[in-house]
Design an enzyme around this catalytic site. Structure first.
Site, PDB file in Angstrom:
ATOM      1  N   LYS A 220     -45.405 -18.349 -67.868  1.00  0.00           N
ATOM      2  CA  LYS A 220     -46.029 -17.128 -68.403  1.00  0.00           C
ATOM      3  C   LYS A 220     -45.761 -17.088 -69.906  1.00  0.00           C
ATOM      4  O   LYS A 220     -44.678 -17.471 -70.363  1.00  0.00           O
ATOM      5  CB  LYS A 220     -45.389 -15.914 -67.703  1.00  0.00           C
ATOM      6  CG  LYS A 220     -45.980 -14.563 -68.093  1.00  0.00           C
ATOM      7  CD  LYS A 220     -45.366 -13.428 -67.259  1.00  0.00           C
ATOM      8  CE  LYS A 220     -45.970 -12.067 -67.611  1.00  0.00           C
ATOM      9  NZ  LYS A 220     -45.396 -10.955 -66.816  1.00  0.00           N
TER      10      LYS A 220
ATOM     11  N   SER B 124     -48.547  -7.704 -64.483  1.00  0.00           N
ATOM     12  CA  SER B 124     -48.950  -8.376 -65.704  1.00  0.00           C
ATOM     13  C   SER B 124     -48.986  -9.898 -65.595  1.00  0.00           C
ATOM     14  O   SER B 124     -49.601 -10.545 -66.445  1.00  0.00           O
ATOM     15  CB  SER B 124     -48.006  -7.966 -66.843  1.00  0.00           C
ATOM     16  OG  SER B 124     -46.713  -8.465 -66.619  1.00  0.00           O
TER      17      SER B 124
ATOM     18  N   SER C 182     -44.576  -6.723 -61.797  1.00  0.00           N
ATOM     19  CA  SER C 182     -45.483  -7.734 -62.364  1.00  0.00           C
ATOM     20  C   SER C 182     -45.419  -9.130 -61.759  1.00  0.00           C
ATOM     21  O   SER C 182     -46.257  -9.966 -62.067  1.00  0.00           O
ATOM     22  CB  SER C 182     -45.259  -7.851 -63.864  1.00  0.00           C
ATOM     23  OG  SER C 182     -45.978  -6.840 -64.502  1.00  0.00           O
TER      24      SER C 182
HETATM   25  N1  GLN Z   1     -47.709  -2.366 -63.955  1.00  0.00           N
HETATM   26  C1  GLN Z   1     -46.454  -2.042 -64.542  1.00  0.00           C
HETATM   27  C2  GLN Z   1     -46.638  -1.611 -65.980  1.00  0.00           C
HETATM   28  O1  GLN Z   1     -47.726  -1.591 -66.421  1.00  0.00           O
HETATM   29  C3  GLN Z   1     -45.487  -3.164 -64.386  1.00  0.00           C
HETATM   30  C4  GLN Z   1     -45.488  -4.161 -65.475  1.00  0.00           C
HETATM   31  C5  GLN Z   1     -44.417  -5.217 -65.349  1.00  0.00           C
HETATM   32  O2  GLN Z   1     -43.744  -5.333 -64.334  1.00  0.00           O
HETATM   33  N2  GLN Z   1     -44.249  -5.971 -66.412  1.00  0.00           N
HETATM   34  O3  GLN Z   1     -45.722  -1.297 -66.662  1.00  0.00           O
END
Ligand code: GLN
Length: 485
Positions: free
Chosen positions: A75, A150, A174
């Site tokens: 990532k 994400s 995420s």
């Molecule tokens: N969807 C969550 C957010 O927007 C989680 C994001 C994450 O785990 N990086 O913050």
């Protein structure tokens, strides 16, 4: 080759049935063929082939390298000396890190070859991957749907078998939510298991790296490689890392799985509910004891997370000032306008929204009402889990309330997306490990995921439970027709 497990690939390279160049080239070909997924931000073709060749020419070096010559993709939140590290933000456009993140280093020490960097939501803020400054990612099961976020690039790449494994990061879901949306396996370990050094910070008290794979046994193998104390990250735990692959085949008879009623309420899509209930039955058949439990303060999780994460993000992202890293606006006439213009043009809409929320909620006038309250709620949620783990070995829930969202959904407001994180965020708030594995499909043939949560530093229990399920079922072996052959 793309249907092999990590162990199989590594064994084939070690006993020379396959060369590392062959394997690496195979995945590179797949990446190019399926560029339209937009899963990769950058492919490190030359570098990867060079490393693969080196592995083939130096087989004696494979000793103590469990995944010698096996490809991986990272990532783009992880710093890599090779290529660029952008966190999918314009503010880090063309940014070159001068060191490898600990996770990247550990994978390289295990002999793995980096295929390139994966798309994601900008600074890991989002649930659809549409917040990337470099365009959305498609879900391999249906290109009209998002892969989740994400870690959307990681999920899409592993689901389409463009890489045998990808790294992800999980601040509020995420790793687990995109794993669920794309029919793959993903684990967020206990906070402190894996070093955050060189993993670009979003919300430092919640961020945790983890592997995204096609099976639980591959995830266990990757945890062996990725976990461990790091003097560069003082929040890593100074406790021994077990061999996560060792107890995978242990019988799960007699293990108690808690089913929290609060996770099966109105907001849950019927197809997801049915698939998860079927998985619960499978566990019963395998000899696990199923016990209804309560996590009564679950409703605090979203407001708590969406205060704490933006507050920490506002602080962490202060460093992108147009001077230290990446993007610098050309027209600035003063120091202040340099900050303003660089941040105005460098950050995307969602990142700015979070910085504004976080700055507001932690300001002197409001921090007692918001930040301090959120810290108290975090404690209450943590205590609910603590209590639950005096009664059960693991907790089973759906990973998400629905299957993958449609891309470009104009009706989806930021707050409706925030609410969709309801099943994942409390796990980060309580610093717990949690695994998502596929358990079926909805009526549109989109994958459904289930989440298994265990107590701190007890990843083994959920790995064992996940593996037992994957031995009894076939869901994890399925991937979209379009990507076969
Ligand atoms: N969807 C969550 C957010 O927007 C989680 C994001 C994450 O785990 N990086 O913050």
């Amino acid at each position: 080759m793309h249907e092999h497990s990590l162990t199989e690939l590594s064994a084939a390279i070690k006993n020379k049935t396959l060369s590392s160049v062959e394997v690496t080239q195979h995945f590179l070909n797949r990446i190019h063929k399926h560029e339209n997924l937009n899963a990769f931000l950058e492919v490190h073709e030359q570098q990867a082939l060079k490393q693969a060749k080196w592995c083939d020419n130096n087989p004696e070096s494979s000793k103590d390298k469990p995944l010698f010559g096996v490809p991986i993709a990272h990532k783009d939140i992880f710093c890599t000396i090779d290529g660029h590290t952008t966190c999918a933000s314009k503010v880090l456009d063309k940014f070159q890190a001068n060191y490898d993140a600990t996770v990247v280093k550990k994978c390289a020490h295990a002999g793995m070859i980096n295929l390139g960097k994966l798309n994601m939501d900008e600074f890991a803020m989002g649930s659809t991957n549409e917040n990337s400054a470099y365009g959305p990612v498609a879900n391999p099961w249906n290109h009209e749907n998002c892969p989740g976020g994400s870690s959307g690039g990681s999920a899409s790449a592993v689901s389409a078998r463009l890489a045998p494994i990808a790294t992800g990061s999980d601040t509020g879901g995420s790793i687990r939510q995109p794993a669920s949306f794309t029919g793959i396996t993903g684990i967020k370990p206990t906070y402190g298991r894996i070093s955050r050094y060189g993993m670009i910070a979003f919300a430092s008290s919640l961020d945790q790296a983890g592997p995204m794979t096609t099976s639980v046994s591959d995830a266990a193998l990757m945890l062996n490689i990725m976990c461990g104390y790091d003097h560069n990250d003082t929040t890593t735990a100074q406790i021994a890392v077990p061999d996560f692959t060792k107890n995978l085949n242990n019988d799960i008879k007699g293990l108690t799985i808690g089913i929290p009623e609060e996770f099966f309420g109105d907001g849950l899509q019927e197809d997801c509910k049915l698939a998860v209930e079927k998985a619960i039955k499978t566990y019963q058949e395998l000899g696990a004891i199923i016990k209804p439990i309560h996590l009564p303060n679950l409703s605090f999780a979203i407001p708590t997370y969406y205060l704490l994460a933006p507050i920490e993000a506002a602080s962490n992202l202060a460093r992108y000032d147009g001077i230290h890293y990446g993007y610098r606006h050309k027209d600035a006439e003063s120091l202040e306008s340099l900050y303003q213009l660089s941040r105005e043009y460098g950050f995307g809409k969602e990142v700015k929204r979070r910085i504004l929320i976080g700055t507001f909620a932690s300001s002197t006038e409001y921090s007692a009402a918001y930040y301090k309250q959120a810290l108290i709620a975090k404690k209450i949620i943590t205590n609910d889990y603590k209590k639950a783990f005096t009664e059960v070995d693991a907790i089973l829930t759906p990973t998400t309330t629905s299957t993958a969202f449609k891309l470009n959904n104009k009706d989806q407001s930021p707050s409706s997306l925030y609410l969709s994180d309801i099943y994942t965020v409390s796990v980060n708030l309580a610093s717990l490990p949690a695994l998502s594995i596929p358990v079926g499909f909805d009526h549109k043939n989109l994958p459904i995921g289930m989440q298994l949560i265990s107590n701190r530093f007890n990843e083994q229990t959920i790995l064992q439970l996940g593996h037992a399920y994957q031995r009894a079922t076939q869901w994890h072996t399925m991937y979209p027709e379009l990507y076969k052959g």
